[in-house]
Design a protein around this motif. Structure first.
Motif, PDB file in Angstrom:
ATOM      1  N   LYS A  22       5.892  -5.068  -4.401  1.00  0.00           N
ATOM      2  CA  LYS A  22       5.988  -3.904  -3.807  1.00  0.00           C
ATOM      3  C   LYS A  22       7.350  -3.091  -3.457  1.00  0.00           C
ATOM      4  O   LYS A  22       7.460  -2.043  -3.558  1.00  0.00           O
ATOM      5  CB  LYS A  22       5.410  -4.200  -2.173  1.00  0.00           C
ATOM      6  N   THR A  23       8.113  -3.906  -2.943  1.00  0.00           N
ATOM      7  CA  THR A  23       9.622  -3.351  -2.771  1.00  0.00           C
ATOM      8  C   THR A  23      10.058  -2.798  -3.894  1.00  0.00           C
ATOM      9  O   THR A  23      10.684  -1.818  -3.978  1.00  0.00           O
ATOM     10  CB  THR A  23      10.547  -4.492  -2.065  1.00  0.00           C
ATOM     11  N   GLU A  26       8.484   0.372  -4.865  1.00  0.00           N
ATOM     12  CA  GLU A  26       9.144   1.498  -3.995  1.00  0.00           C
ATOM     13  C   GLU A  26      10.355   2.030  -4.365  1.00  0.00           C
ATOM     14  O   GLU A  26      10.689   3.072  -4.393  1.00  0.00           O
ATOM     15  CB  GLU A  26       8.799   1.091  -2.388  1.00  0.00           C
ATOM     16  N   TYR A  72      10.528  -2.259   9.120  1.00  0.00           N
ATOM     17  CA  TYR A  72      10.534  -3.441   8.524  1.00  0.00           C
ATOM     18  C   TYR A  72      10.931  -4.770   9.707  1.00  0.00           C
ATOM     19  O   TYR A  72      10.264  -5.984   9.503  1.00  0.00           O
ATOM     20  CB  TYR A  72      11.535  -3.715   7.517  1.00  0.00           C
ATOM     21  N   THR A 269       8.170   1.368   4.282  1.00  0.00           N
ATOM     22  CA  THR A 269       7.966   1.632   2.738  1.00  0.00           C
ATOM     23  C   THR A 269       9.300   2.058   2.612  1.00  0.00           C
ATOM     24  O   THR A 269      10.134   2.714   3.158  1.00  0.00           O
ATOM     25  CB  THR A 269       6.930   2.444   2.250  1.00  0.00           C
ATOM     26  N   GLU A 311       0.946   3.687   6.601  1.00  0.00           N
ATOM     27  CA  GLU A 311       1.739   3.726   5.505  1.00  0.00           C
ATOM     28  C   GLU A 311       2.204   5.216   5.066  1.00  0.00           C
ATOM     29  O   GLU A 311       2.838   5.465   3.979  1.00  0.00           O
ATOM     30  CB  GLU A 311       1.423   2.898   4.548  1.00  0.00           C
ATOM     31  N   TRP A 314       3.588   7.586   1.683  1.00  0.00           N
ATOM     32  CA  TRP A 314       3.653   7.069   0.446  1.00  0.00           C
ATOM     33  C   TRP A 314       2.292   6.046   0.333  1.00  0.00           C
ATOM     34  O   TRP A 314       1.844   5.707  -0.772  1.00  0.00           O
ATOM     35  CB  TRP A 314       4.645   5.758   0.873  1.00  0.00           C
ATOM     36  N   GLY A 315       1.612   5.758   1.415  1.00  0.00           N
ATOM     37  CA  GLY A 315       0.188   4.720   1.445  1.00  0.00           C
ATOM     38  C   GLY A 315      -0.763   5.739   0.850  1.00  0.00           C
ATOM     39  O   GLY A 315      -1.508   5.136  -0.260  1.00  0.00           O
ATOM     40  N   ARG A 318       0.099   5.831  -2.951  1.00  0.00           N
ATOM     41  CA  ARG A 318      -0.473   4.519  -3.757  1.00  0.00           C
ATOM     42  C   ARG A 318      -1.645   4.627  -3.897  1.00  0.00           C
ATOM     43  O   ARG A 318      -2.160   4.074  -5.197  1.00  0.00           O
ATOM     44  CB  ARG A 318       0.086   3.536  -2.930  1.00  0.00           C
TER      45      ARG A 318
END
Lengths: 327, 298
Positions: A22-23, A26, A72, A269, A311, A314-315, A318
């Motif tokens: 995931k990272t 991104e 985070y 994110t 999110e 970005w969420g 996605r």
């Protein structure tokens, strides 16, 4: 990811493999966005718009740094703008009174704001949620009051004149972009390493993280110090770009902007807050002449995103890509 | 005690009364939901505007505009509770266990929204509300005070007394206190906890708006006028013990007097910093405040 389908969504979210993927996705998206930003000066030569983009990059660094701490690690500090102000005053005062060259001043700014962040982070270790927010908010206001009332030293609200660093605006543009990309890579490496898992484990469940052997005290404090150092770095760069340091850098409204960008882009994110910083700042400058409701709209978006999509953009993006991929 | 000290004490206590109007609501919200409402100052700002605009633009008498400001604040509180706070305890945020963080962000966003909305809809210029009485100064021994401020202080005392009595003795007040002591226990005893939250938010919004309305002839309302009163009420709620109404009232008066003396005897520039330093020290070393008690867990 083969193993992810076998375990529950909640477990897979913090699973090392999936989290790294995931990272990485991104990170790549953020690099693509930065590559586009790097091409802009080829088509845009208007110094005003280049300036707007430079300020966007300043905010992108701040949003990224706050995201590391809040998104985070789960520590909702309300003092990100204050660390930028501390960084700006560190290099500003050194330059103004002792003639320290800007590059050395910027290094000093990173060290000083990082140390202040370390101390504050250590002090607020036990505080969560509203208590942490209130403590950092008062820290922010006290620092701003000190900066604006120590008129003999800082010239108060008039601001402190400091030396410039580069003559060309395009030069500044690429300096800020370089700084942003370097920080992006550093954050990516940090998040991809075990440290990234530790931070997210602390965010998701501090007690469980401690039981699993994560050194919670160390990592929470470290996140505070790293975030503060990065913010101080941005503030110091900005001081030499604007050639002026004022207490306004530490206003609550500035923190509001940083928080807005992060929440709209997507907390936790890597790419979201960076892209949203450009989106929010450029749009707010662009729409300034037409109506001017943009700040209220952005604030409404913060509430709506916080309420419905943690999110952020970005969420949403996605989810859209996934739906499109499935169809 | 010299004349100036009496004057400082009286004026500090009066400032404290206005702080108390703000802080009681904030404290009740903390008690019942364990969150800090970062949009509290904007309820105050909206109240100041509501009173001023209703009185000046619509030509309504000030004595009707004042309670109407309370109503506007209460409606705003109701709306906030229904749309943004209900997910906190009804369990449908997208934030999972991060309830505290959700509340910080969503109220902080609401605060930014209201400030920027008012800034565009009404404009960034300062508005001055009509005073309740025209008497410019009343002399009471060594104390010099404007007629409006004296009258507003009297009204504030009455409102604070009624609110405290309602919380202490009324049926709903008892239910609210039960929920803030122990939400699960209260709901097991048949108390409608959602309704208690709605009442607290309406009361809190109304009181903050009422404070803004009372002070609008003095503060020159502008969109960001609520930031400092809100910070004062955070300080007070922490000093008085989060969730404690008597604690909030005592801490308000205490802070008003401290600031009044501090501004003269220590430093005028740093008058707003004393409370902030107290706030940080308390949160770091005595988070339960002076009068706070720990809630009982089931």
């Amino acid at each position: 990811m083969a193993p992810s389908s076998a375990i529950s969504p909640a477990a897979s979210r913090s699973g090392a493999q999936l989290s790294n993927t995931k990272t990485t996705v991104e990170f790549r998206a953020a690099l693509v966005a930065m590559a586009i930003v790097a091409l802009i000066p080829l088509g845009v030569s208007n110094p005003y718009w280049l300036g707007v983009l430079i300020v966007s990059m300043y905010f992108a660094i701040l949003a990224g740094a706050w995201n590391l701490l809040a998104g985070y690690t789960g520590q909702f500090s309300l003092a990100p703008a204050t660390f930028a102000m501390i960084g700006a005053y560190t290099t500003g005062l050194l330059n103004h009174y002792f003639g320290v060259p800007p590059l050395l001043g910027i290094v000093a700014a990173v060290v000083v704001s990082g140390l202040v962040g370390l101390l504050l982070g250590r002090a607020v270790l036990r505080l969560v949620g509203p208590y942490l927010a209130l403590t950092t908010l008062s820290f922010a206001e006290i620092m701003r009051l000190v900066a604006s009332n120590s008129i003999d030293i800082t010239r108060g609200d008039l601001g402190l004149g400091v030396a410039g660093l580069l003559d060309s605006r395009v030069g500044w543009y690429y300096l800020f972009l370089g700084a942003l990309v370097v920080l992006l890579v550093l954050f990516y490496m940090l998040l991809r390493s075990k440290a990234g898992l530790f931070l997210q484990a602390i965010r998701d469940d501090e007690v469980a993280a401690r039981r699993a052997g994560v050194n919670v005290v160390f990592w929470k404090t470290a996140a505070f110090a790293i975030s503060a150092a990065a913010s101080g770095f941005a503030g110091a760069l900005y001081a030499h770009f604007a050639e002026l340091v004022t207490p306004e850098l530490g206003l609550i409204g500035q923190t509001g902007l940083i928080v807005s960008m992060t929440v709209i882009g997507g907390m936790g994110t890597l790419a979201g807050p960076l892209v949203a910083a450009f989106l929010v700042y450029v749009l707010s400058e662009w729409l300034r002449d037409v109506g001017g409701y943009q700040l209220a709209v952005f604030a409404a978006l913060v509430v709506i995103f916080a309420r419905f999509f943690r999110e952020g953009l970005w969420g949403l993006a996605r989810a859209a890509v996934q739906r499109w991929g499935r169809a | 005690m010299s004349g100036i000290d009496v004057d400082l004490a009286v004026n500090g206590l009066i400032t404290g009364l206005f702080y108390a109007l703000m802080a009681i609501g904030l404290s009740l919200i903390f008690g019942i939901l364990k969150i800090v409402n970062f949009a509290h100052g904007e309820f105050y700002m909206v109240g100041a505007y509501a009173y001023t605009l209703i009185a000046l633009a619509l030509g309504v008498p000030v004595w009707i505009a004042l309670p109407l400001a309370f109503v506007v604040g209460a409606l705003l509180g109701w709306l906030t509770e229904r749309t943004l706070m209900r997910p906190l305890y009804a369990g449908y945020t997208s934030w999972g266990l991060m309830r505290d963080e959700y509340a910080v962000i969503v109220t902080f966003g609401l605060s930014l929204f209201l400030i920027n909305l008012v800034d565009k809809v009404i404009g960034p210029y300062a508005y001055r509300g009509p005073p309740l009485v025209e008497t410019s100064r009343v002399v009471l021994g060594p104390v010099l005070i404007s007629g409006h401020r004296l009258l507003a202080a009297g009204i504030a005392i009455a409102v604070i007394a009624v609110t405290a009595a309602l919380i202490k003795w009324s049926f709903w007040g008892q239910q609210i206190r039960a929920v803030s002591q122990n939400r699960l226990g209260a709901s097991l005893a048949g108390i409608d906890t959602a309704k208690a939250s709605v009442i607290v938010f309406m009361l809190s919004g109304g009181l903050a708006a009422f404070a803004g309305a009372l002070l609008s002839p003095v503060i020159n309302a502008s969109p960001d006028v609520g930031i400092f009163p809100a910070i004062k009420s955070y300080i007070i709620v922490v000093l008085g013990g989060m969730g404690s109404v008597p604690g909030a009232i005592i801490a308000s008066l205490f802070l008003g007097v401290i600031e009044s003396f501090g501004a003269v005897y220590i430093s005028f520039q740093y008058r707003d910093a004393f409370g902030l330093i107290l706030l940080m020290l308390f949160l770091l070393f005595r988070p339960q405040g002076l009068f706070g008690e720990k809630g009982r867990e089931v």
